[in-house]
Scaffold this active site. Structure first.
Site, mmCIF file in Angstrom:
data_model
loop_
_atom_site.group_PDB
_atom_site.id
_atom_site.type_symbol
_atom_site.label_atom_id
_atom_site.label_comp_id
_atom_site.label_asym_id
_atom_site.label_seq_id
_atom_site.Cartn_x
_atom_site.Cartn_y
_atom_site.Cartn_z
ATOM 1 N N ARG A 37 -9.744 2.381 6.633
ATOM 2 C CA ARG A 37 -10.114 3.133 6.331
ATOM 3 C C ARG A 37 -11.454 3.283 6.650
ATOM 4 O O ARG A 37 -11.744 4.453 7.049
ATOM 5 C CB ARG A 37 -9.555 3.716 5.134
ATOM 6 C CG ARG A 37 -8.537 3.829 5.186
ATOM 7 C CD ARG A 37 -7.618 4.806 3.439
ATOM 8 N NE ARG A 37 -5.789 5.347 3.194
ATOM 9 C CZ ARG A 37 -5.196 5.382 2.898
ATOM 10 N NH1 ARG A 37 -6.161 4.485 1.595
ATOM 11 N NH2 ARG A 37 -4.610 5.568 2.519
ATOM 12 N N LYS A 198 8.595 4.176 -2.897
ATOM 13 C CA LYS A 198 8.095 5.300 -3.661
ATOM 14 C C LYS A 198 9.235 6.211 -3.912
ATOM 15 O O LYS A 198 9.169 7.091 -2.767
ATOM 16 C CB LYS A 198 7.001 6.230 -3.142
ATOM 17 C CG LYS A 198 5.327 5.181 -3.369
ATOM 18 C CD LYS A 198 4.716 6.176 -3.243
ATOM 19 C CE LYS A 198 3.266 5.121 -3.358
ATOM 20 N NZ LYS A 198 2.427 5.504 -1.935
ATOM 21 N N GLY A 351 -0.167 3.818 4.282
ATOM 22 C CA GLY A 351 -0.517 2.364 3.991
ATOM 23 C C GLY A 351 0.113 1.138 4.383
ATOM 24 O O GLY A 351 -0.694 0.129 4.898
ATOM 25 N N GLY A 374 1.611 10.072 2.589
ATOM 26 C CA GLY A 374 1.951 11.517 1.672
ATOM 27 C C GLY A 374 1.936 12.430 2.425
ATOM 28 O O GLY A 374 2.527 13.135 2.755
HETATM 29 P P1 ADP Z 1 3.927 3.428 2.004
HETATM 30 O O1 ADP Z 1 1.917 2.825 1.752
HETATM 31 O O2 ADP Z 1 4.330 2.814 3.414
HETATM 32 O O3 ADP Z 1 3.895 4.676 1.863
HETATM 33 P P2 ADP Z 1 4.912 2.792 0.026
HETATM 34 O O4 ADP Z 1 4.229 2.290 -1.033
HETATM 35 O O5 ADP Z 1 6.273 4.082 -0.839
HETATM 36 O O6 ADP Z 1 4.571 2.317 1.541
HETATM 37 O O7 ADP Z 1 5.631 1.110 -0.325
HETATM 38 C C1 ADP Z 1 5.283 0.075 -0.230
HETATM 39 C C2 ADP Z 1 6.147 -0.706 -0.892
HETATM 40 O O8 ADP Z 1 7.802 -0.651 -1.040
HETATM 41 C C3 ADP Z 1 6.051 -2.258 -0.553
HETATM 42 O O9 ADP Z 1 4.551 -2.973 -1.809
HETATM 43 C C4 ADP Z 1 7.090 -3.266 -0.770
HETATM 44 O O10 ADP Z 1 6.838 -3.863 -1.350
HETATM 45 C C5 ADP Z 1 7.874 -2.128 -1.277
HETATM 46 N N1 ADP Z 1 9.823 -2.407 -0.802
HETATM 47 C C6 ADP Z 1 9.995 -1.859 0.069
HETATM 48 N N2 ADP Z 1 11.403 -2.578 -0.351
HETATM 49 C C7 ADP Z 1 11.599 -3.301 -1.242
HETATM 50 C C8 ADP Z 1 12.432 -3.841 -1.788
HETATM 51 N N3 ADP Z 1 13.865 -3.883 -1.242
HETATM 52 N N4 ADP Z 1 12.760 -3.418 -3.477
HETATM 53 C C9 ADP Z 1 11.558 -3.410 -3.708
HETATM 54 N N5 ADP Z 1 10.196 -2.793 -3.460
HETATM 55 C C10 ADP Z 1 10.031 -3.226 -1.894
HETATM 56 MG MG MG Z 2 1.767 2.361 -0.156
#
Ligand code: ADP
Ligand code: MG
Length: 394
Positions: A37, A198, A351, A374
């Protein structure tokens, strides 16, 4: 771009307040562990420095909830940025008031100053007008380069724009152009891959996504909620059982709209989300009750990869598994490589998603890696981002 950018105003010799998104991970020893970033803000900062502006940077970091929290101070960020820029970036201990005013008064042309975490003041998230005025006070121009915070109407993203001429920075411009392209005229088939953790934050977004895409692939923690809604026992997996009704509606809506909707058919499940934990690869009807789903299995990798092969546009948000742990990173890496290998516009948002694509070594093969999770989701819903709306029209 319908909004004015840095190129449309005169910044030479001016005091320029720049809202950046320096919400970076910092480890226990106070070091920035991922400076992506900071790097993505450099085009704007360097341009201003070359133009002999006085560059006043402001950002949030973490969620200090309106109080001074030691671990959310910006000092490590100033240090990391100084290293990247090869020049000293001075940090000030507040973002408003006397210390800030004095620091700005002492700036020379081309200097870069980093203000303290703007969320140390509760007025920031309340978008308090008086606070926004104080933040704006030392500056003559406002540049918003914090795409990752543009979906929030806070004092430092929208409030200051009431007191200063406000334009987009180069990162903001790049993000809006890349995401605007896939929102307005996506090449088809248009596929979205949604995973991550999330679930409740993102599940509502799926319904508006169905109005735009031809193919929707669900993986990661998100998939568990859908599998459970279809009657599968997902054991101890991350699950939001109260969203089962919504998940069913989304599946039905996809059918009604003729959108192809893919869920995992096999998974890697383990007793815990830890390296070396006992694990099994099973079809989704065989998940052991005391296991949790942490990745997709090889059949699903093939199934998803095949479906993505002909896509002309792909938007991906949310890792497909717990990619931070090697044992559960295969699905995410396979999807990353699949996207890198197809002839399509590929946009990664979020992220963790961008970090996963970098881990897989294919970040430079993507059309665009968005710094905002988001914000990119909200933008693709077709919603106006308050931080963008506040900027001057061209
Ligand atoms: P981003 O930051 O790209 O928006 P999120 O914050 O929503 O993505 O999600 C990222 C997290 O989701 C990672 O830390 C990953 O470990 C977790 N994750 C992915 N698949 C699973 C799963 N099956 N069970 C629990 N956590 C998961
Ligand atoms: Mg995230």
């Amino acid at each position: 771009m319908v909004k004015k950018t840095l190129r449309d105003i005169d910044t030479a010799g001016k005091r320029v307040l720049v809202r950046v998104d320096f919400n970076v991970p910092i480890n226990g020893s106070g070091n920035v562990t991922d400076d992506n970033r900071l790097r993505t803000a450099l085009p704007t900062i360097n341009y201003l420095v070359e133009n002999k502006a006085k560059v006043i940077l402001v950002s949030h970091l973490g969620r200090p909830k309106g109080k001074v929290v030691e671990k959310y101070k910006m000092d490590p960020v100033a240090e990391s940025l100084s290293g990247l820029m090869g020049r000293r970036v001075v940090k000030v201990d507040d973002c408003v008031g006397e210390v800030t005013k004095n620091a700005v008064a002492g700036m020379k042309e081309g200097d870069v100053l980093l203000l303290e975490n703007v969320r140390f003041h509760p007025e920031e998230e309340k978008n308090d007008a008086g606070f926004a005025r104080r933040l704006a006070e030392p500056a003559e121009v406002f540049v918003n380069d914090a795409f990752g915070a543009a979906h929030r109407a806070h004092a430092s993203t929208t409030g200051v724009a009431r007191f200063l001429p406000a334009v987009a920075g180069f990162l903001m411009e790049k993000e809006l152009e890349a995401l605007g392209g896939i929102l307005e005229a996506p090449g088809r088939p248009f596929a979205a891959v949604i995973g991550g953790a999330k679930v409740s934050d993102k599940i509502n977004f799926l319904s508006s996504l169905l109005q735009k895409v031809d193919l929707l692939i669900i993986g990661g923690g998100m998939a568990n909620t859908f599998l459970a809604a279809q009657g599968y026992d997902v054991g101890k997996s991350l699950l939001e059982a109260d969203k089962a009704g919504l998940a069913k509606e989304i599946i039905k809506e996809a059918g009604d709209r003729g959108v192809k909707f893919l869920l995992p058919v096999d998974v890697v499940a383990a007793k815990e989300a830890a390296p070396g934990a006992a694990r099994v690869t099973v079809t989704v009807d065989q998940i052991p009750p005391d296991y949790m789903v942490l990745d997709i299995g090889p059949k699903t990798v093939a199934y998803f990869t095949e479906a993505l092969k002909n896509a002309k546009t792909v938007f991906w948000n949310g890792p497909i598994g717990v990619f931070e742990i090697e044992d559960f990173s295969r699905g995410t890496k396979a999807v990353a490589r699949a996207l890198a290998g197809i002839d399509a516009v590929t946009v990664i948002g979020g992220g963790d998603s961008v970090a996963a694509v970098r881990d897989a070594g294919v970040a430079d093969k993507m059309t665009h890696n968005s710094t905002g999770g988001g914000a990119s989701l909200k933008f693709l819903e077709g919603k106006q981002l308050p931080g963008v709306a506040a900027l001057l029209d061209r």
